[in-house]
Motif scaffolding. Sequence first.
Motif, mmCIF file in Angstrom:
data_model
loop_
_atom_site.group_PDB
_atom_site.id
_atom_site.type_symbol
_atom_site.label_atom_id
_atom_site.label_comp_id
_atom_site.label_asym_id
_atom_site.label_seq_id
_atom_site.Cartn_x
_atom_site.Cartn_y
_atom_site.Cartn_z
ATOM 1 N N ASP A 278 -28.702 61.612 -73.791
ATOM 2 C CA ASP A 278 -29.136 61.459 -75.180
ATOM 3 C C ASP A 278 -28.420 62.415 -76.125
ATOM 4 N N GLY A 279 -27.443 63.163 -75.617
ATOM 5 C CA GLY A 279 -26.655 64.037 -76.474
ATOM 6 C C GLY A 279 -27.267 65.396 -76.751
ATOM 7 N N HIS A 280 -28.400 65.724 -76.106
ATOM 8 C CA HIS A 280 -29.014 67.013 -76.420
ATOM 9 C C HIS A 280 -28.160 68.164 -75.887
ATOM 10 N N PRO A 281 -28.248 69.336 -76.500
ATOM 11 C CA PRO A 281 -27.411 70.456 -76.078
ATOM 12 C C PRO A 281 -27.816 71.021 -74.722
ATOM 13 N N VAL A 282 -26.806 71.453 -73.981
ATOM 14 C CA VAL A 282 -26.996 72.085 -72.681
ATOM 15 C C VAL A 282 -26.207 73.389 -72.690
ATOM 16 N N ILE A 283 -26.878 74.505 -72.476
ATOM 17 C CA ILE A 283 -26.223 75.809 -72.459
ATOM 18 C C ILE A 283 -26.174 76.310 -71.027
ATOM 19 N N LEU A 284 -24.979 76.717 -70.570
ATOM 20 C CA LEU A 284 -24.795 77.158 -69.197
ATOM 21 C C LEU A 284 -24.516 78.658 -69.132
ATOM 22 N N PHE A 285 -25.253 79.348 -68.269
ATOM 23 C CA PHE A 285 -25.116 80.790 -68.103
ATOM 24 C C PHE A 285 -24.512 81.085 -66.729
ATOM 25 N N PRO A 286 -23.363 81.756 -66.683
ATOM 26 C CA PRO A 286 -22.672 82.000 -65.409
ATOM 27 C C PRO A 286 -23.338 83.090 -64.580
ATOM 28 N N LEU B 122 -21.424 62.837 -69.061
ATOM 29 C CA LEU B 122 -22.671 62.070 -69.105
ATOM 30 C C LEU B 122 -23.211 61.923 -70.526
ATOM 31 N N GLY B 123 -22.567 62.582 -71.489
ATOM 32 C CA GLY B 123 -22.971 62.404 -72.876
ATOM 33 C C GLY B 123 -23.784 63.525 -73.476
ATOM 34 N N TYR B 124 -23.796 64.697 -72.834
ATOM 35 C CA TYR B 124 -24.544 65.840 -73.372
ATOM 36 C C TYR B 124 -23.589 66.814 -74.053
ATOM 37 N N ASN B 125 -24.102 67.562 -74.992
ATOM 38 C CA ASN B 125 -23.322 68.586 -75.675
ATOM 39 C C ASN B 125 -23.423 69.882 -74.883
ATOM 40 N N ALA B 126 -22.582 69.998 -73.844
ATOM 41 C CA ALA B 126 -22.641 71.139 -72.945
ATOM 42 C C ALA B 126 -21.746 72.264 -73.439
ATOM 43 N N LEU B 127 -22.309 73.461 -73.471
ATOM 44 C CA LEU B 127 -21.601 74.638 -73.955
ATOM 45 C C LEU B 127 -21.753 75.789 -72.975
ATOM 46 N N GLY B 128 -20.719 76.620 -72.860
ATOM 47 C CA GLY B 128 -20.833 77.856 -72.110
ATOM 48 C C GLY B 128 -21.576 78.893 -72.947
ATOM 49 N N LEU C 274 -25.866 79.519 -81.123
ATOM 50 C CA LEU C 274 -25.319 78.399 -80.365
ATOM 51 C C LEU C 274 -26.030 77.088 -80.687
ATOM 52 N N LEU C 275 -27.345 77.176 -80.884
ATOM 53 C CA LEU C 275 -28.134 75.956 -81.063
ATOM 54 C C LEU C 275 -28.321 75.565 -82.526
ATOM 55 N N ALA C 276 -27.838 76.387 -83.458
ATOM 56 C CA ALA C 276 -28.013 76.099 -84.885
ATOM 57 C C ALA C 276 -27.490 74.725 -85.298
ATOM 58 N N PRO C 277 -26.373 74.240 -84.749
ATOM 59 C CA PRO C 277 -25.856 72.932 -85.197
ATOM 60 C C PRO C 277 -26.656 71.734 -84.681
ATOM 61 N N PHE C 278 -27.615 71.955 -83.792
ATOM 62 C CA PHE C 278 -28.286 70.835 -83.134
ATOM 63 C C PHE C 278 -29.735 70.694 -83.588
ATOM 64 N N ALA C 279 -30.161 69.438 -83.719
ATOM 65 C CA ALA C 279 -31.554 69.169 -84.087
ATOM 66 C C ALA C 279 -32.440 69.046 -82.855
#
Length: 266
Positions: free
Chosen positions: A44-52, A71-77, A104-109
């Motif tokens: 559904d395009g929701h943001p995904v934040i990945l922590f190493p 898969l269509g998600y907004n994945a960010l490091g 990081l999440l400011a641009p996303f609703a």
Amino acid sequence: MIDERSAAPVKRPGLLLLGSEPWRAAREYLAHRVAGHVEEARGDGHPVILFPGLGTNDQALAPLRDRCRALGYNALGWGRGYNTGPHGDFELWLSDLAAHLDTLLAPFAQTATLIGWSLGGLYARELAKLKPHLVRQVITFGTPFNAQADHTNVGWVFRLLSGTELQFDPALSARLRTPPPLPTTSIYSRADGIVAWQTCLHAEAAPEVEDVEIGGSHTGMGWNRAVLAVVADRLAQPAGRWRPYVRKRPVPPAGQASFSPNWRQR
């Protein structure tokens, strides 16, 4: 800490598992590269934040990030370079990381999924507690949140990178064991050569909290096909309609690579 399954003290993984980590991770990476992915529903395009994990950076999670994007998600490091562990006052350090998450999440609703590997999973869990209004779920793999001592083989790495001793304050340990107040999935492997797998299990049952077992190494979890499959399944759930993960195939014996996920719910 006592393993409730055997009543034996929990110990850090043995040298055999630790020493075999590199070749097992390499085998899992090769399997990831040569095998095709099962077609899954578009996200559904929701943001995904990945922590190493400790001592790694965003590049270590590139296979997982790329899969989430496919898969269509907004994945960010996480965008903070190498993870060398918390520095200075933990609360101040965590508050600064929470402010960075806001940016990081400011641009996303939409609310975000936070995914963390090993130490990065502790960050994801604690941030979700601080910012539950921004997060829809947390997914961790190889994260020893239920440790009451140094049940890992990375204490010396932490000392080298952070310049401080790895300490286990009882109050902090109790805090880390407490899951976030939202859907939380912990992925673990009994063949983990870095952290004791028992420390990746929730001690008590809680709503929308689950432990999912896979087979494979700790080092290769970022591209382990079983981990990728579990993550894809969890991300596909509509917000507010969580269901426990359902096992598809048995988990192979400890020490073997696994390309099929399993689930374990408390």
